[in-house]
Design a protein around this motif. Structure first.
Motif, short mmCIF file in Angstrom:
data_model
loop_
_atom_site.label_atom_id
_atom_site.label_comp_id
_atom_site.label_asym_id
_atom_site.label_seq_id
_atom_site.Cartn_x
_atom_site.Cartn_y
_atom_site.Cartn_z
N ALA A 73 0.81 -1.21 0.00
CA ALA A 73 0.00 0.00 0.00
C ALA A 73 0.84 1.26 0.00
CB ALA A 73 -0.94 0.00 1.21
N GLY A 74 2.17 1.11 0.09
CA GLY A 74 3.05 2.28 0.07
C GLY A 74 3.26 2.91 1.42
N LEU A 75 2.90 2.22 2.51
CA LEU A 75 3.12 2.77 3.85
C LEU A 75 4.60 2.65 4.21
CD1 LEU A 75 0.00 1.38 5.74
CD2 LEU A 75 0.26 3.53 4.48
N ARG A 76 5.03 3.51 5.12
CA ARG A 76 6.45 3.53 5.50
C ARG A 76 6.67 2.64 6.72
NH1 ARG A 76 8.89 9.30 6.13
NH2 ARG A 76 8.98 9.12 3.86
N ILE A 77 7.59 1.68 6.59
CA ILE A 77 7.92 0.73 7.65
C ILE A 77 9.32 1.04 8.15
CG2 ILE A 77 8.19 -1.70 8.25
CD1 ILE A 77 6.32 -2.37 5.92
N HIS A 78 9.43 1.37 9.42
CA HIS A 78 10.71 1.69 10.04
C HIS A 78 11.28 0.44 10.71
CE1 HIS A 78 13.76 4.13 12.04
NE2 HIS A 78 13.47 3.54 13.16
N GLU A 79 12.57 0.19 10.52
CA GLU A 79 13.22 -0.99 11.10
C GLU A 79 14.24 -0.56 12.16
OE1 GLU A 79 14.72 -3.91 8.49
OE2 GLU A 79 12.89 -4.07 7.29
N VAL A 80 14.22 -1.26 13.28
CA VAL A 80 15.12 -0.97 14.39
C VAL A 80 15.97 -2.21 14.68
CG1 VAL A 80 15.30 -0.32 16.82
CG2 VAL A 80 13.48 0.64 15.39
N PRO A 81 17.30 -2.16 14.51
CA PRO A 81 18.14 -3.29 14.90
C PRO A 81 18.02 -3.51 16.42
CG PRO A 81 19.35 -1.75 13.51
CD PRO A 81 18.08 -1.06 13.89
N VAL A 82 17.88 -4.77 16.82
CA VAL A 82 17.65 -5.06 18.23
C VAL A 82 18.71 -6.02 18.77
CG1 VAL A 82 15.16 -4.69 18.03
CG2 VAL A 82 16.11 -6.98 17.66
N ASP A 83 18.82 -6.01 20.09
CA ASP A 83 19.58 -7.04 20.80
C ASP A 83 18.57 -8.10 21.23
OD1 ASP A 83 21.70 -5.36 20.46
OD2 ASP A 83 21.68 -4.58 22.51
N TRP A 84 18.83 -9.33 20.86
CA TRP A 84 17.81 -10.38 21.03
C TRP A 84 18.47 -11.67 21.51
CZ3 TRP A 84 16.03 -15.09 19.10
CH2 TRP A 84 14.66 -15.34 19.24
N VAL A 85 17.89 -12.25 22.54
CA VAL A 85 18.38 -13.51 23.10
C VAL A 85 17.27 -14.54 23.01
CG1 VAL A 85 19.32 -14.67 25.13
CG2 VAL A 85 19.92 -12.28 24.67
#
Length: 506
Positions: free
Chosen positions: A244-256
Motif C-alpha cells: 500500500a506504500g506505507l512507511r515501515i521503520h526498522e530498528v536493529p535489536v539485541d535479542w536472546v
C-alpha cells in the motif's frame, strides 16, 4: 480491569467481539469506503503524562510461570524511561492454566495494566482484537519472554509518534543487531525471509520478530484486511502495508533466544507457507482494496510542486523507460510475427496498434500512477492520437527506406524501426506527461488519490480541526474503558483525534 472478549474472524477483518470491549473492536475493524484514504501523517500533539500514548500488548498462552516477572519488569522500565503515558495490556489467548488469575492480579496491582481474556487461541487474533479496541495513538506488542532488549522500545515507537513512519518493527537480521540463538532457528528465520523476498517481493528484513508497533489510524484501516489469526499475522500485516506504500521503520535489536519457546516449528512453517500462497494470490488478482491505505496526494514530498522543478520527473522517466523497453520488444515480436504473412506497412500498423494499447495502459498505472476506471477510455483514445504520431514516424521511415532501397533486408527494416521508435518514444513521453496524464486532469478525476486541498477541507480522514486558540486538536472527554463506555457506538477511527482518553480504574 479484566475484559473478556470472544472474537470470530474472517476476511475483511470481521472481528466480532463480545463483552466490554466488543463494540469498540467491531467498530474499529469494520470495512471502510473504497475511496477513503489515510490522513497525512502528523506529529502527535504534546499530551499530559496522564494521557495514554502507547499501548503495549503482551499476547500470552499458558504463561503462569513467567507472566508476572515480565509485566513487572516492563512496567518498571516504562515508568523510569518512557516519557509518555502508557498502558500494558495482557491478551490471554484462552489459557487453561493459572494465567488468567496472574493477569487479573497484575491488573489490580498496577494502574497502567489491564487484562483481556479471549476464548479462542491465536496470537494474530489477540493482537487484532486488542489493537482494534485500543484508544492509544501508538499500539505495540512484544513477546512475553522479553527476548528483545527493552532499550529498543523508544527507538521503535519514536518514528510513529513523530509522524515519520506508519509501522515499526524490530529486526534481528539487519546490520547492528546482536542476536544470541541456535543455528537451527537462525537458518529457519533467514530462509523464511528469503522466501518472502522471492515470492511476495518483501523489502523488510525480519517478519517474525515479536517486537512491532503501528499508528492507530493505520491499524484502523489495515487490520480489517489481515485475515490470518496465528503466527502469519505479522507477515501479512507487513506485506499489505508495504504494497500500500506505507512507511515501515526498522530498528536493529539485541535479542536472546528463549529456550522455552512454545512455537512448534513444523506446523508454524506449514501455516506460514499457506499464508504466503494465499496473500500472493490475493495480490495477483487484485482482491485486496489497498487504495484505502494510501496517503493523500501531497503527503509524499515527491508530490510537492516547486517552481522550475517538474514533480516526479525522475521517477516518471524511469517508469516510462522500463515500460518502453518492454513495449518495444512486444512491438518487434508482433511485427516479426505478422511480417511472415503481411506486407511491411500492414504488419507495422497492427503491431504498433496492439503495443500502443498495452503501452498506454501500463504507463497509465505504473508511470503516472493513475488507478481506477475513471477516464480510462479517454486516456486510451488520447493514447491512440499519440500512437498516430508514432505511426507517422515509423511508417515514414519504412517508406523512406523503401524509396532508397527497394530490396532492403528484414534486418534493415528492424534497424530503421528501432531508430524511428526512439524518436517516437521521446514524443510519446512529452505528450503523455503534458496532455494525456497531466496531473491537473488525472488528480481531479481520481477518487483514490484526492488532491491536497480536497483532503484537507472535505475528507473526514483528516481528523478534527485544530482549536483556534491553541492550534492543537481537541481531546475527547476523560472516560474509562468500562462496560458502559465500551458498549456505546465507537466513532469512526478515521475521525478519531490524536488525543486520547485518560484511563481511570474501575
Amino acid at each position: 480491569m479484566r475484559t473478556d472478549i470472544t472474537p470470530t474472524t474472517g476476511r475483511a477483518g470481521a472481528t466480532r467481539a463480545g463483552g466490554t470491549a466488543g463494540a469498540v473492536a467491531e467498530s474499529a475493524g469494520r470495512a471502510l469506503p473504497e475511496g477513503e484514504a489515510l490522513p497525512a501523517r502528523r506529529h502527535l500533539p504534546a499530551l499530559p503524562p496522564t494521557r495514554t500514548v502507547l499501548d503495549v500488548v503482551i499476547p500470552v498462552y499458558n504463561e503462569e510461570a513467567g507472566l508476572e516477572a515480565c509485566v513487572r519488569r516492563l512496567h518498571t522500565f516504562l515508568t523510569g524511561n518512557f516519557p509518555y503515558g502508557f498502558r500494558i495490556t495482557i491478551a490471554d489467548n484462552a489459557s487453561v492454566d493459572r494465567t488468567p488469575e496472574v493477569a487479573a492480579a497484575l491488573d489490580g496491582a498496577y494502574g497502567e495494566v489491564r487484562s483481556v481474556r479471549l476464548e479462542e487461541k491465536g496470537r494474530g487474533r489477540a493482537l487484532r482484537t486488542v489493537w482494534s479496541a485500543s484508544d492509544a495513538p501508538v499500539r505495540a506488542y512484544m513477546d512475553v519472554d522479553l527476548s528483545t532488549d527493552l532499550n529498543a522500545l523508544l527507538p521503535l515507537v519514536a518514528p510513529l509518534i513523530s509522524g515519520h513512519s506508519d509501522l515499526a518493527i524490530g529486526t534481528r537480521l539487519a546490520g547492528g543487531s546482536r542476536v544470541v540463538r541456535g543455528a537451527k532457528r537462525e537458518v529457519i528465520s533467514r530462509a523464511y525471509n528469503l522466501i518472502l523476498r522471492g515470492s511476495l517481493a518483501a523489502r523488510f528484513s525480519d517478519a517474525q520478530c515479536g517486537f512491532k508497533a503501528i499508528r492507530g489510524e493505520v491499524a484502523a484501516r489495515l487490520l480489517p484486511l489481515v485475515e490470518d489469526t496465528g503466527w502469519f499475522f505479522d507477515t501479512e500485516l507487513l506485506v499489505l502495508a508495504q504494497r500500500a506504500g506505507l512507511r515501515i521503520h526498522e530498528v536493529p535489536v539485541d535479542w536472546v533466544d528463549d529456550p522455552d519457546s512454545r512455537v512448534h516449528l513444523v506446523s508454524t512453517a506449514v501455516a506460514d507457507l499457506k499464508g504466503v500462497w494465499r496473500v500472493g494470490r490475493a495480490l495477483a488478482t487484485g482482491a485486496l482494496p489497498l487504495a484505502r491505505l494510501r496517503r493523500p496526494f501531497g503527503d509524499d514530498p515527491r508530490d510537492r510542486e516547486l517552481a522550475g522543478v517538474p514533480g516526479g520527473l525522475a521517477r516518471q522517466l524511469l517508469g516510462f523507460c522500463a515500460v518502453g523497453v518492454v513495449s518495444t520488444l512486444l512491438y518487434l515480436a508482433l511485427y516479426s510475427l505478422l511480417r511472415t504473412s503481411a506486407a511491411p506497412q500492414l504488419a507495422n500498423v497492427l503491431a504498433l496498434l496492439l503495443s500502443a494499447l498495452a503501452n498506454t495502459a501500463a504507463n497509465r498505472r505504473l508511470t503516472f500512477g493513475v488507478r481506477g476506471r475513471e477516464r480510462a477510455v479517454r486516456h486510451q483514445a488520447q493514447g491512440l492520437v499519440v500512437f498516430a504520431v508514432g505511426l507517422a514516424l515509423t511508417s515514414g521511415s519504412l517508406a523512406a527506406l523503401d524509396a532508397a532501397d527497394t530490396g532492403a533486408s528484414h534486418g534493415s527494416e528492424l534497424a530503421v524501426l528501432v531508430v524511428a521508435n526512439l524518436a517516437a518514444t521521446v514524443v510519446r513521453f512529452l505528450l503523455f506527461r503534458t496532455w494525456v496524464f497531466h496531473p491537473g486532469a488525472t488528480r481531479a478525476a481520481s477518487p483514490s488519490e484526492p488532491s491536497s486541498s480536497a483532503s484537507a477541507s472535505a475528507s473526514p480522514a483528516t481528523g478534527p480541526r485544530p482549536h483556534p486558540a491553541t492550534g492543537t486538536p481537541p481531546h475527547p472527554a476523560t472516560s474509562a474503558p468500562t462496560a458502559a463506555s465500551a458498549s456505546a457506538p465507537s466513532p469512526d477511527p478515521a475521525a478519531r483525534p490524536t488525543g486520547h482518553d485518560e484511563r481511570t480504574r474501575a
